[in-house]
Design an enzyme around this catalytic site. Structure first.
Site, PDB file in Angstrom:
ATOM      1  N   ARG A   1      31.350  48.410  44.178  1.00 49.52           N
ATOM      2  CA  ARG A   1      30.105  48.343  44.958  1.00 49.52           C
ATOM      3  C   ARG A   1      29.797  46.940  45.455  1.00 49.52           C
ATOM      4  O   ARG A   1      28.969  46.747  46.333  1.00 49.52           O
ATOM      5  CB  ARG A   1      28.938  48.878  44.097  1.00 49.52           C
ATOM      6  CG  ARG A   1      29.004  50.371  43.848  1.00 49.52           C
ATOM      7  CD  ARG A   1      28.106  50.802  42.691  1.00 49.52           C
ATOM      8  NE  ARG A   1      28.689  50.488  41.387  1.00 49.52           N
ATOM      9  CZ  ARG A   1      28.144  50.818  40.218  1.00 49.52           C
ATOM     10  NH1 ARG A   1      26.988  51.447  40.196  1.00 49.52           N
ATOM     11  NH2 ARG A   1      28.740  50.502  39.078  1.00 49.52           N
TER      12      ARG A   1
ATOM     13  N   LYS B   1      34.943   8.468  49.001  1.00 46.96           N
ATOM     14  CA  LYS B   1      35.837   9.389  48.281  1.00 46.96           C
ATOM     15  C   LYS B   1      36.713   8.605  47.331  1.00 46.96           C
ATOM     16  O   LYS B   1      37.243   7.559  47.708  1.00 46.96           O
ATOM     17  CB  LYS B   1      36.709  10.122  49.304  1.00 46.96           C
ATOM     18  CG  LYS B   1      37.574  11.188  48.711  1.00 46.96           C
ATOM     19  CD  LYS B   1      38.924  11.298  49.384  1.00 46.96           C
ATOM     20  CE  LYS B   1      39.942  10.400  48.769  1.00 46.96           C
ATOM     21  NZ  LYS B   1      41.284  10.503  49.300  1.00 46.96           N
TER      22      LYS B   1
END
Ligand code: UD1
Ligand code: MG
Length: 459
Positions: free
Chosen positions: A16, A350
């Site tokens: 579902r 980074k």
């Protein structure tokens, strides 16, 4: 020795859900549903846990690793069958077993302990944890006899209209004497309509010979079953409200809390303020006096004291005390920002570290760099870390002034107290104390501009 066991059923696909991921691995506040359940079992009186896996089992095993034991249900023949496959691991053990479903992320350790103690105090052989829902659609209904004793559980789709009106439901949590469980479980027969073995049938099986009771839980939302993406959103809402409330009571000021999402494992100290539209997830820590948001995402990061982060993204990084980040900065991963830094507008960092008092106030990219203290990155400075094949490191000493629009082509090393002229493309190391100019010398041609700038009428 008498011990407490848990069986968690997580082998189903979750049809579902209509998602690729198996249901019990689906994240709520960026954390897999099964992780919530197992974490609460770990905090409870349970000694050993068996998780039943099947559909895409490697995904679940990768999440839980060796925190639990696994039973394999390679074809999913229903919740009853899922318990049958734990026989080899548990049959010979003595003690009490709690059976839980892998799709109830809001369960907590207190409920587990409470229902297990209740079961023992009452000397029950089987205890079914039930609750009441205003809208019980989809849940199995609790059928009681004229004395109010549980008789059976009927699945929603098998209910008569009369039974559908019952609002007491099966939560899917059962506590059972372990030896009896394996004596009885194989007696469950296949449900003809679905071709599945329903665990719920254990009630009818045991009620004549054994003491079967119920424990009614009033906080029904804590045992809601998640079967589709809409119920995921409801579970997430409950969890968010619960978590935010705990933080607020601990002295965290949250402005417009409906818009603030804080993960289950986040730690926040007092005197922190969280502004609207902010997500803080993973194992993040926010320390005393910091201000985070608005419009900010922090994941798996440590923010030390008196830091300000606004309109920014911070992932897998650490920001030391007194620093400010944003607006519109991006600490991508593996970043350690030193104390009293300023990481300003449109700066991306980074895999880099910075020393104390360093500043990159506008438009910079700092990647794979080790930067000293009191460095000034001028507007538009870039560490050129990628040559198209490999990434290279840039090392910058203390007190360096990097002029605007400078390219530092890695691998490159800049000494201490270096001054780099604006617009330089630095390809060679610069020794301490030097001035580096790496650009063409300017030429001014007298009176030449008129050849290039013409009045509009002449054209
Ligand atoms: C189940 C109960 C229902 C209860 C509800 C509470 C049954 C038959 N029904 O219904 O009475 O009100 O939970 O939320 O038990 N699973 C397996 N193997 C299988 C089938 C399922 O491991 O073969 C696992 C699933 O991964 C899931 C859990 O069991 O985590 C429950 O399955 P689900 O299909 O969600 O059952 P419900 O229809 O919600
Ligand atoms: Mg379910």
């Amino acid at each position: 020795m008498m011990k407490n066991y848990a069986i968690v059923l997580a082998a189903g696909k979750g049809t579902r859900m209509k998602t690729e991921l198996p249901k019990c691995a689906f994240p709520i506040l960026k954390k897999p549903m099964i992780d919530y359940i197992v974490e609460n079992i770990e905090a409870s009186i349970v000694d050993e846990t068996v998780v039943v896996v099947g559909h895409q089992k490697e995904v679940l095993i990768d999440i839980l690793k060796d925190r639990v034991e696994y039973a394999h249900q390679d074809i999913q023949r229903g919740t009853g069958h899922a318990v049958m496959v734990t026989r080899e691991l548990l049959e010979k053990k003595r003690g009490t077993t709690i059976i839980m479903l892998g799709d109830m992320p809001l369960i907590n350790d207190k409920i587990i302990n409470k229902v297990m103690s209740y079961h023992k105090d009452r000397k029950n052989d089987l205890t079914v944890l039930t609750t009441k829902f205003d809208n019980p659609k989809g849940y199995g209904r609790i059928i009681r006899d004229e004395n109010g004793i549980i008789e059976s559980i009927v699945e929603h789709n098998d209910c008569t209209n009369e039974q559908k009106a019952i609002n007491e439901v099966n939560t899917g949590i059962y506590v059972v004497n372990n030896s009896l469980l394996f004596k009885e479980i194989d007696k469950i027969e296949m449900n003809e309509r679905k071709g599945e073995y329903y665990l719920t049938d254990i009630v009818q099986l045991m009620r004549n010979e054994y003491k079967v009771g119920t424990f009614v839980l009033w906080d029904s939302y804590k045992v809601m079953g998640v079967n589709d993406l809409f119920s995921i959103s409801i579970a997430e809402k409950h969890l968010r409200e619960e978590i935010n409330k705990v933080h607020m009571l601990n002295g965290v000021s949250i402005i417009n809390p409906e818009t603030v999402t804080i993960g289950h494992n986040v730690q926040i100290e007092s005197n922190v303020t969280i502004y609207p539209n902010t997500y803080i997830t993973g194992n993040s820590v926010i320390k005393y006096g910091s201000k985070v948001g608005p419009n900010t995402e922090v994941h798996h990061s440590i923010i030390h004291e008196d830091v300000v982060v606004k309109h920014s993204l911070v992932f897998d990084s650490e920001i030391n005390s007194g620093s400010t980040v944003g607006p519109f900065a991006h600490l991508r991963n593996g970043v350690v920002i030193g104390k009293n830094n300023r990481i300003g507008n449109f700066v991306e960092v980074k895999n880099s570290t910075t020393g104390e008092g360093t500043k990159a106030s506008h438009l910079a990219y700092i990647g794979d760099a080790k930067t000293g203290s009191n460095v000034n990155f001028g507007c538009g400075s870039i560490t050129v870390n990628y040559d198209g094949i490999n990434k290279h490191q840039t090392i910058i000493g203390d007190g360096v002034f990097i002029g605007c629009n400078t390219n530092l082509v890695a691998p490159v090393e800049i000494g201490d107290r270096v001054f780099i002229a604006a617009g330089s493309t630095v390809t060679k190391n610069v020794p301490s104390g030097a001035l580096a100019i790496a650009r063409n010398r300017q030429i001014n041609k007298a009176d030449y501009a008129k050849n290039l700038i013409r009045p509009k009428d002449d054209q």
